[in-house]
Design a protein around this motif. Structure first.
Motif, PDB file in Angstrom:
ATOM      1  N   VAL A 277       0.839  -1.206   0.000  1.00  0.00           N
ATOM      2  CA  VAL A 277       0.000   0.000   0.000  1.00  0.00           C
ATOM      3  C   VAL A 277       0.869   1.248   0.000  1.00  0.00           C
ATOM      4  N   ARG A 278       1.942   1.228   0.788  1.00  0.00           N
ATOM      5  CA  ARG A 278       2.832   2.389   0.820  1.00  0.00           C
ATOM      6  C   ARG A 278       3.464   2.633  -0.551  1.00  0.00           C
ATOM      7  N   GLU A 279       3.894   1.575  -1.215  1.00  0.00           N
ATOM      8  CA  GLU A 279       4.475   1.725  -2.547  1.00  0.00           C
ATOM      9  C   GLU A 279       3.434   2.237  -3.539  1.00  0.00           C
ATOM     10  N   ALA A 280       2.211   1.731  -3.463  1.00  0.00           N
ATOM     11  CA  ALA A 280       1.155   2.181  -4.381  1.00  0.00           C
ATOM     12  C   ALA A 280       0.839   3.658  -4.172  1.00  0.00           C
ATOM     13  N   LEU A 281       0.792   4.102  -2.912  1.00  0.00           N
ATOM     14  CA  LEU A 281       0.523   5.512  -2.629  1.00  0.00           C
ATOM     15  C   LEU A 281       1.652   6.400  -3.129  1.00  0.00           C
ATOM     16  N   CYS A 282       2.899   5.955  -2.956  1.00  0.00           N
ATOM     17  CA  CYS A 282       4.033   6.746  -3.440  1.00  0.00           C
ATOM     18  C   CYS A 282       4.053   6.814  -4.963  1.00  0.00           C
ATOM     19  N   GLU A 283       3.716   5.720  -5.631  1.00  0.00           N
ATOM     20  CA  GLU A 283       3.647   5.740  -7.093  1.00  0.00           C
ATOM     21  C   GLU A 283       2.541   6.673  -7.577  1.00  0.00           C
ATOM     22  N   ALA A 284       1.399   6.652  -6.884  1.00  0.00           N
ATOM     23  CA  ALA A 284       0.314   7.562  -7.258  1.00  0.00           C
ATOM     24  C   ALA A 284       0.714   9.015  -7.034  1.00  0.00           C
ATOM     25  N   ALA A 285       1.432   9.282  -5.930  1.00  0.00           N
ATOM     26  CA  ALA A 285       1.878  10.650  -5.661  1.00  0.00           C
ATOM     27  C   ALA A 285       2.893  11.113  -6.696  1.00  0.00           C
ATOM     28  N   LEU A 289       2.486  14.344  -9.308  1.00  0.00           N
ATOM     29  CA  LEU A 289       3.407  15.473  -9.350  1.00  0.00           C
ATOM     30  C   LEU A 289       4.177  15.571 -10.660  1.00  0.00           C
ATOM     31  N   LEU A 290       4.494  14.430 -11.278  1.00  0.00           N
ATOM     32  CA  LEU A 290       5.399  14.426 -12.424  1.00  0.00           C
ATOM     33  C   LEU A 290       4.702  14.233 -13.772  1.00  0.00           C
ATOM     34  N   ARG A 291       3.511  13.656 -13.773  1.00  0.00           N
ATOM     35  CA  ARG A 291       2.850  13.364 -15.046  1.00  0.00           C
ATOM     36  C   ARG A 291       1.563  14.148 -15.253  1.00  0.00           C
ATOM     37  N   GLY A 302       1.950  19.940  -3.202  1.00  0.00           N
ATOM     38  CA  GLY A 302       3.119  19.082  -3.338  1.00  0.00           C
ATOM     39  C   GLY A 302       4.262  19.759  -4.069  1.00  0.00           C
ATOM     40  N   LEU A 303       3.955  20.540  -5.099  1.00  0.00           N
ATOM     41  CA  LEU A 303       5.005  21.230  -5.844  1.00  0.00           C
ATOM     42  C   LEU A 303       5.668  22.311  -5.011  1.00  0.00           C
ATOM     43  N   ARG A 304       4.920  22.922  -4.112  1.00  0.00           N
ATOM     44  CA  ARG A 304       5.534  23.912  -3.211  1.00  0.00           C
ATOM     45  C   ARG A 304       6.534  23.233  -2.275  1.00  0.00           C
ATOM     46  N   ILE A 305       6.202  22.051  -1.807  1.00  0.00           N
ATOM     47  CA  ILE A 305       7.141  21.306  -0.962  1.00  0.00           C
ATOM     48  C   ILE A 305       8.386  20.932  -1.759  1.00  0.00           C
ATOM     49  N   ALA A 306       8.191  20.491  -3.009  1.00  0.00           N
ATOM     50  CA  ALA A 306       9.323  20.115  -3.851  1.00  0.00           C
ATOM     51  C   ALA A 306      10.235  21.313  -4.107  1.00  0.00           C
ATOM     52  N   LYS A 307       9.662  22.484  -4.208  1.00  0.00           N
ATOM     53  CA  LYS A 307      10.451  23.679  -4.495  1.00  0.00           C
ATOM     54  C   LYS A 307      11.346  24.071  -3.323  1.00  0.00           C
ATOM     55  N   ARG A 308      10.819  23.942  -2.109  1.00  0.00           N
ATOM     56  CA  ARG A 308      11.605  24.354  -0.950  1.00  0.00           C
ATOM     57  C   ARG A 308      12.414  23.218  -0.344  1.00  0.00           C
ATOM     58  N   SER A 309      12.111  21.965  -0.733  1.00  0.00           N
ATOM     59  CA  SER A 309      12.831  20.826  -0.173  1.00  0.00           C
ATOM     60  C   SER A 309      13.382  19.956  -1.302  1.00  0.00           C
ATOM     61  N   SER A 310      12.692  18.897  -1.656  1.00  0.00           N
ATOM     62  CA  SER A 310      13.102  18.021  -2.747  1.00  0.00           C
ATOM     63  C   SER A 310      11.874  17.298  -3.262  1.00  0.00           C
ATOM     64  N   LEU A 312      11.596  14.120  -3.750  1.00  0.00           N
ATOM     65  CA  LEU A 312      11.372  12.900  -2.977  1.00  0.00           C
ATOM     66  C   LEU A 312      10.555  13.183  -1.722  1.00  0.00           C
ATOM     67  N   CYS A 313      10.888  14.274  -1.040  1.00  0.00           N
ATOM     68  CA  CYS A 313      10.110  14.656   0.144  1.00  0.00           C
ATOM     69  C   CYS A 313       8.680  15.010  -0.240  1.00  0.00           C
ATOM     70  N   ALA A 314       8.518  15.660  -1.372  1.00  0.00           N
ATOM     71  CA  ALA A 314       7.184  16.033  -1.822  1.00  0.00           C
ATOM     72  C   ALA A 314       6.347  14.796  -2.143  1.00  0.00           C
ATOM     73  N   ILE A 315       6.956  13.813  -2.776  1.00  0.00           N
ATOM     74  CA  ILE A 315       6.224  12.582  -3.100  1.00  0.00           C
ATOM     75  C   ILE A 315       5.764  11.886  -1.830  1.00  0.00           C
ATOM     76  N   THR A 316       6.635  11.830  -0.818  1.00  0.00           N
ATOM     77  CA  THR A 316       6.266  11.195   0.442  1.00  0.00           C
ATOM     78  C   THR A 316       5.136  11.958   1.131  1.00  0.00           C
ATOM     79  N   ALA A 317       5.230  13.284   1.118  1.00  0.00           N
ATOM     80  CA  ALA A 317       4.196  14.103   1.761  1.00  0.00           C
ATOM     81  C   ALA A 317       2.859  13.963   1.047  1.00  0.00           C
ATOM     82  N   VAL A 318       2.884  13.969  -0.283  1.00  0.00           N
ATOM     83  CA  VAL A 318       1.641  13.820  -1.051  1.00  0.00           C
ATOM     84  C   VAL A 318       1.065  12.428  -0.856  1.00  0.00           C
TER      85      VAL A 318
END
Length: 354
Positions: A277-285, A289-291, A302-310, A312-318
């Motif tokens: 489930v964790r992998e599926a949620l990360c793939e969906a996030a 964000l990317l597609r 999520g893009l605001r998090i990616a801008k100020r952090s990274s 990868l962190c944005a994907i986890t947060a989303v």
């Protein structure tokens, strides 16, 4: 006096220990790992049994489904907690493990595991089998690519359907033994690909006729696999009092360490709970964000998090936020709308079940 039972389950035999309220051993016995044999072993104490503990495992869950309808107060205990508790014992034997489990039941030092219903378990088997075939398919393709690369034959970027034709084209004028070796690998790959395609079609049919999965797929980035994985992992949405706790259940929240005067800090995500489930949620996030190009409050957050952090962190947060949103959509029976944003889990609360 109330009695407590510990079951240390093995493939062929199960060690059974019964203790009373003071921790004294009432009975110890080894029986066959069969529901009828276990029921027979505790039959004379059935009216005094308070709790029966078994470790979370495939056999443990099977015994739970067989013994619980018969009236036994059986509890499936989280394996990680049980392992830590039993590690304090000096000698590791089946008999001592059964004693330790019985004492855990008496003292209440355990965390019960939610046992999914049989239909969700079958869907989980479908998902894990499909994932296994996909992984083996990728392994075979990478092996074939590596074997050809040693002779200067490069497969290149080709579609999965054109992979076999491309490989046969490259080995057309090679040594007969080498050709036979690669063709044997291609035959195995073809069989695995057929099995994978069959399971994937079944998965799509299941999702197509499931109202919950169709609703979850209204979220951008959430496809059939992610929707079904989330539904199977949650099983019963009402077992979560708040939607915001779903992300923590699947290990998407940071670990915390604080002791005495040491600095209180948060580490990486805990990675507890269902890995699929964790992998599926990360793939969906990541897909969101990317597609996905359509605007939504969730994607903008999520893009605001990616801008100020990274990223990868944005994907986890989303992914963590997606878990809350999907749970809320399931409970409230509403489709996704672009206004679902960063504060959705604070605005929408699930009332405790009556």
């Amino acid at each position: 006096m109330k009695l407590y039972v510990g079951l240390d389950v093995g493939l062929e035999e199960t060690s059974l220990c019964i203790v009373d309220g003071e921790g004294l051993t009432v009975r110890e016995v080894k029986v066959m790992t069969e529901p009828a044999a276990i029921r027979s072993a505790v039959e004379g104490y059935a009216d005094r049994l308070e709790r029966v503990g078994v470790e979370a495992s495939s056999l443990g869950i099977w015994l739970y489904r067989e013994l619980q309808p018969a009236g036994l107060p059986i509890i499936v205990v989280e394996a990680r907690h049980m392992r830590v508790s039993l590690s304090t014992m000096r000698n590791k034997t089946d008999r001592n493990d059964a004693r330790g489990i019985a004492q855990m039941m008496r003292l209440g030092w355990y965390r019960a595991v939610h046992v999914k219903n049989i239909d969700m378990q079958k869907m989980r088997t479908l998902l894990t089998s499909r994932k296994l075939l996909k992984r083996k398919l990728i392994d075979l393709e990478n092996h074939i690519r590596g074997a050809l690369r040693a002779y200067g034959l490069l497969v290149g970027a080709v579609a999965r359907g054109a992979f076999e034709a491309r490989v046969r084209e490259l080995i057309e004028h090679s040594d007969p033994i080498f050709v036979m070796t690669i063709e044997a690998m291609l035959d195995v790959r073809r069989a695995i690909l057929e099995g994978y395609d069959r399971l994937h079609r079944v998965l799509l049919q299941v999702v197509q006729h499931d109202a919950v999965c169709r609703r979850l797929m209204t979220v951008p980035g959430v496809g059939p696999v992610a929707a079904l994985s989330f539904k199977v992992g949650v099983d019963d949405p009402l077992r979560f009092a708040r939607s915001r706790t779903v992300g923590a259940h699947f290990g998407l929240t940071p670990k915390r360490h604080q002791s005495g005067t040491s600095i209180d800090f948060e580490g990486r995500i805990s990675k507890q709970g269902d890995v699929a489930v964790r992998e599926a949620l990360c793939e969906a996030a990541a897909s969101l964000l990317l597609r996905v190009r359509k605007w939504s409050a969730l994607r903008a957050w999520g893009l605001r998090i990616a801008k100020r952090s990274s990223m990868l962190c944005a994907i986890t947060a989303v992914a963590r936020k997606l878990a809350s949103i999907l749970h809320r959509m399931w409970v409230s029976e509403t489709d996704f709308h672009v206004g679902f944003g960063a504060k959705v889990t604070q605005r929408l609360r699930l009332k405790p079940a009556q």
